[in-house]
Design a protein around this motif. Structure first.
Motif, PDB file in Angstrom:
ATOM      1  N   ALA A 150       0.848  -1.187   0.000  1.00  0.00           N
ATOM      2  CA  ALA A 150       0.000   0.000   0.000  1.00  0.00           C
ATOM      3  C   ALA A 150       0.886   1.239   0.000  1.00  0.00           C
ATOM      4  O   ALA A 150       2.058   1.163   0.368  1.00  0.00           O
ATOM      5  CB  ALA A 150      -0.894   0.012   1.238  1.00  0.00           C
ATOM      6  N   ARG A 151       0.316   2.354  -0.417  1.00  0.00           N
ATOM      7  CA  ARG A 151       1.066   3.606  -0.387  1.00  0.00           C
ATOM      8  C   ARG A 151       1.274   4.053   1.062  1.00  0.00           C
ATOM      9  O   ARG A 151       0.385   3.916   1.881  1.00  0.00           O
ATOM     10  CB  ARG A 151       0.324   4.706  -1.130  1.00  0.00           C
ATOM     11  CG  ARG A 151       0.314   4.511  -2.617  1.00  0.00           C
ATOM     12  CD  ARG A 151      -0.374   5.704  -3.291  1.00  0.00           C
ATOM     13  NE  ARG A 151      -0.257   5.569  -4.716  1.00  0.00           N
ATOM     14  CZ  ARG A 151       0.696   6.131  -5.451  1.00  0.00           C
ATOM     15  NH1 ARG A 151       1.597   6.894  -4.874  1.00  0.00           N
ATOM     16  NH2 ARG A 151       0.742   5.950  -6.743  1.00  0.00           N
ATOM     17  N   PRO A 152       2.451   4.610   1.351  1.00  0.00           N
ATOM     18  CA  PRO A 152       2.691   5.081   2.720  1.00  0.00           C
ATOM     19  C   PRO A 152       1.945   6.375   2.996  1.00  0.00           C
ATOM     20  O   PRO A 152       1.732   7.188   2.101  1.00  0.00           O
ATOM     21  CB  PRO A 152       4.203   5.317   2.744  1.00  0.00           C
ATOM     22  CG  PRO A 152       4.545   5.642   1.324  1.00  0.00           C
ATOM     23  CD  PRO A 152       3.614   4.804   0.487  1.00  0.00           C
ATOM     24  N   LYS A 153       1.552   6.558   4.224  1.00  0.00           N
ATOM     25  CA  LYS A 153       1.037   7.855   4.662  1.00  0.00           C
ATOM     26  C   LYS A 153       2.230   8.797   4.740  1.00  0.00           C
ATOM     27  O   LYS A 153       3.363   8.377   4.977  1.00  0.00           O
ATOM     28  CB  LYS A 153       0.372   7.733   6.011  1.00  0.00           C
ATOM     29  CG  LYS A 153      -0.801   6.765   6.017  1.00  0.00           C
ATOM     30  CD  LYS A 153      -1.962   7.370   6.731  1.00  0.00           C
ATOM     31  CE  LYS A 153      -3.079   6.368   6.818  1.00  0.00           C
ATOM     32  NZ  LYS A 153      -4.107   6.604   5.861  1.00  0.00           N
ATOM     33  N   ARG A 154       2.008  10.073   4.525  1.00  0.00           N
ATOM     34  CA  ARG A 154       3.102  11.044   4.510  1.00  0.00           C
ATOM     35  C   ARG A 154       3.893  11.020   5.819  1.00  0.00           C
ATOM     36  O   ARG A 154       5.117  11.125   5.823  1.00  0.00           O
ATOM     37  CB  ARG A 154       2.525  12.442   4.269  1.00  0.00           C
ATOM     38  CG  ARG A 154       3.561  13.512   4.170  1.00  0.00           C
ATOM     39  CD  ARG A 154       4.316  13.396   2.843  1.00  0.00           C
ATOM     40  NE  ARG A 154       5.221  14.517   2.713  1.00  0.00           N
ATOM     41  CZ  ARG A 154       6.534  14.433   2.777  1.00  0.00           C
ATOM     42  NH1 ARG A 154       7.118  13.263   2.940  1.00  0.00           N
ATOM     43  NH2 ARG A 154       7.279  15.488   2.656  1.00  0.00           N
ATOM     44  N   LEU A 155       3.225  10.850   6.929  1.00  0.00           N
ATOM     45  CA  LEU A 155       3.890  10.836   8.226  1.00  0.00           C
ATOM     46  C   LEU A 155       4.918   9.704   8.328  1.00  0.00           C
ATOM     47  O   LEU A 155       5.931   9.843   9.006  1.00  0.00           O
ATOM     48  CB  LEU A 155       2.859  10.729   9.345  1.00  0.00           C
ATOM     49  CG  LEU A 155       3.381  10.853  10.765  1.00  0.00           C
ATOM     50  CD1 LEU A 155       4.102  12.177  10.982  1.00  0.00           C
ATOM     51  CD2 LEU A 155       2.238  10.724  11.753  1.00  0.00           C
ATOM     52  N   SER A 156       4.692   8.601   7.629  1.00  0.00           N
ATOM     53  CA  SER A 156       5.627   7.479   7.722  1.00  0.00           C
ATOM     54  C   SER A 156       7.003   7.839   7.171  1.00  0.00           C
ATOM     55  O   SER A 156       8.020   7.417   7.720  1.00  0.00           O
ATOM     56  CB  SER A 156       5.073   6.236   7.021  1.00  0.00           C
ATOM     57  OG  SER A 156       4.909   6.477   5.639  1.00  0.00           O
ATOM     58  N   SER A 157       7.068   8.645   6.119  1.00  0.00           N
ATOM     59  CA  SER A 157       8.376   9.031   5.577  1.00  0.00           C
ATOM     60  C   SER A 157       9.101   9.991   6.520  1.00  0.00           C
ATOM     61  O   SER A 157      10.318   9.936   6.662  1.00  0.00           O
ATOM     62  CB  SER A 157       8.225   9.655   4.190  1.00  0.00           C
ATOM     63  OG  SER A 157       7.589  10.915   4.262  1.00  0.00           O
ATOM     64  N   LEU A 158       8.350  10.860   7.179  1.00  0.00           N
ATOM     65  CA  LEU A 158       8.968  11.779   8.143  1.00  0.00           C
ATOM     66  C   LEU A 158       9.491  11.009   9.355  1.00  0.00           C
ATOM     67  O   LEU A 158      10.581  11.287   9.854  1.00  0.00           O
ATOM     68  CB  LEU A 158       7.963  12.851   8.565  1.00  0.00           C
ATOM     69  CG  LEU A 158       7.461  13.745   7.430  1.00  0.00           C
ATOM     70  CD1 LEU A 158       6.337  14.646   7.924  1.00  0.00           C
ATOM     71  CD2 LEU A 158       8.587  14.562   6.828  1.00  0.00           C
ATOM     72  N   ALA A 159       8.715  10.036   9.803  1.00  0.00           N
ATOM     73  CA  ALA A 159       9.156   9.200  10.924  1.00  0.00           C
ATOM     74  C   ALA A 159      10.396   8.387  10.537  1.00  0.00           C
ATOM     75  O   ALA A 159      11.328   8.245  11.333  1.00  0.00           O
ATOM     76  CB  ALA A 159       8.029   8.273  11.363  1.00  0.00           C
ATOM     77  N   TYR A 160      10.421   7.876   9.311  1.00  0.00           N
ATOM     78  CA  TYR A 160      11.571   7.108   8.834  1.00  0.00           C
ATOM     79  C   TYR A 160      12.836   7.968   8.860  1.00  0.00           C
ATOM     80  O   TYR A 160      13.892   7.542   9.333  1.00  0.00           O
ATOM     81  CB  TYR A 160      11.284   6.594   7.425  1.00  0.00           C
ATOM     82  CG  TYR A 160      12.302   5.623   6.896  1.00  0.00           C
ATOM     83  CD1 TYR A 160      12.328   4.303   7.340  1.00  0.00           C
ATOM     84  CD2 TYR A 160      13.226   6.009   5.935  1.00  0.00           C
ATOM     85  CE1 TYR A 160      13.260   3.400   6.847  1.00  0.00           C
ATOM     86  CE2 TYR A 160      14.158   5.101   5.432  1.00  0.00           C
ATOM     87  CZ  TYR A 160      14.163   3.814   5.891  1.00  0.00           C
ATOM     88  OH  TYR A 160      15.083   2.927   5.400  1.00  0.00           O
ATOM     89  N   ASP A 161      12.733   9.205   8.360  1.00  0.00           N
ATOM     90  CA  ASP A 161      13.883  10.108   8.391  1.00  0.00           C
ATOM     91  C   ASP A 161      14.314  10.407   9.824  1.00  0.00           C
ATOM     92  O   ASP A 161      15.509  10.483  10.120  1.00  0.00           O
ATOM     93  CB  ASP A 161      13.562  11.420   7.677  1.00  0.00           C
ATOM     94  CG  ASP A 161      13.672  11.325   6.165  1.00  0.00           C
ATOM     95  OD1 ASP A 161      14.160  10.296   5.649  1.00  0.00           O
ATOM     96  OD2 ASP A 161      13.279  12.295   5.489  1.00  0.00           O
ATOM     97  N   ALA A 162      13.362  10.578  10.731  1.00  0.00           N
ATOM     98  CA  ALA A 162      13.685  10.889  12.131  1.00  0.00           C
ATOM     99  C   ALA A 162      14.421   9.735  12.802  1.00  0.00           C
ATOM    100  O   ALA A 162      15.413   9.945  13.507  1.00  0.00           O
ATOM    101  CB  ALA A 162      12.409  11.221  12.902  1.00  0.00           C
ATOM    102  N   VAL A 163      13.952   8.522  12.572  1.00  0.00           N
ATOM    103  CA  VAL A 163      14.615   7.357  13.159  1.00  0.00           C
ATOM    104  C   VAL A 163      15.998   7.186  12.544  1.00  0.00           C
ATOM    105  O   VAL A 163      16.966   6.880  13.245  1.00  0.00           O
ATOM    106  CB  VAL A 163      13.749   6.087  12.983  1.00  0.00           C
ATOM    107  CG1 VAL A 163      14.518   4.836  13.375  1.00  0.00           C
ATOM    108  CG2 VAL A 163      12.472   6.214  13.800  1.00  0.00           C
ATOM    109  N   TRP A 164      16.107   7.390  11.252  1.00  0.00           N
ATOM    110  CA  TRP A 164      17.396   7.302  10.565  1.00  0.00           C
ATOM    111  C   TRP A 164      18.387   8.300  11.169  1.00  0.00           C
ATOM    112  O   TRP A 164      19.541   7.963  11.443  1.00  0.00           O
ATOM    113  CB  TRP A 164      17.204   7.592   9.076  1.00  0.00           C
ATOM    114  CG  TRP A 164      18.436   7.417   8.243  1.00  0.00           C
ATOM    115  CD1 TRP A 164      19.415   8.337   8.032  1.00  0.00           C
ATOM    116  CD2 TRP A 164      18.820   6.250   7.524  1.00  0.00           C
ATOM    117  NE1 TRP A 164      20.381   7.817   7.214  1.00  0.00           N
ATOM    118  CE2 TRP A 164      20.038   6.543   6.877  1.00  0.00           C
ATOM    119  CE3 TRP A 164      18.243   5.015   7.342  1.00  0.00           C
ATOM    120  CZ2 TRP A 164      20.688   5.621   6.073  1.00  0.00           C
ATOM    121  CZ3 TRP A 164      18.904   4.100   6.532  1.00  0.00           C
ATOM    122  CH2 TRP A 164      20.108   4.406   5.926  1.00  0.00           C
ATOM    123  N   LEU A 165      17.946   9.546  11.402  1.00  0.00           N
ATOM    124  CA  LEU A 165      18.806  10.563  11.985  1.00  0.00           C
ATOM    125  C   LEU A 165      19.263  10.164  13.386  1.00  0.00           C
ATOM    126  O   LEU A 165      20.444  10.250  13.707  1.00  0.00           O
ATOM    127  CB  LEU A 165      18.082  11.910  12.046  1.00  0.00           C
ATOM    128  CG  LEU A 165      18.799  13.012  12.817  1.00  0.00           C
ATOM    129  CD1 LEU A 165      20.154  13.334  12.202  1.00  0.00           C
ATOM    130  CD2 LEU A 165      17.927  14.245  12.897  1.00  0.00           C
TER     131      LEU A 165
END
Length: 85
Positions: free
Chosen positions: A15-30
């Motif tokens: 399924a397509r990701p919700k926009r918040l999921s990409s922001l959370a991914y970047d935050a965890v990566w950081l």
């Protein structure tokens, strides 16, 4: 970079990701990157507001201003009670 993130997400979850999921991914990566480079002491205001910023794997380049404002290379996203704008 978002298109690549979206393709990977869809291949895993179907399924397509919700926009918040990409922001959370970047935050965890950081967080993981700062701790890996500097240990727990890497998570501090000075590291988070480094002028050179960071390269997020989902949304590209960004940096945090000391005021708390986030600057993004090609996008400005405002989170409101009704969603993103």
């Amino acid at each position: 970079t978002y298109a690549q993130f979206e393709r990977r997400f869809m291949s895993v979850y179907g399924a397509r990701p919700k926009r918040l999921s990409s922001l959370a991914y970047d935050a965890v990566w950081l967080a993981a990157d700062l701790v890996q480079e500097n240990g727990a002491s890497g998570m501090n205001a000075s590291s988070l507001t480094a002028r050179e910023g960071f390269q997020g794997p989902a949304n590209g380049a960004y940096r945090f201003e000391p005021s708390g404002v986030i600057e993004r290379a090609l996008a400005v996203v405002e989170i409101t009670p009704t969603g993103f704008s």
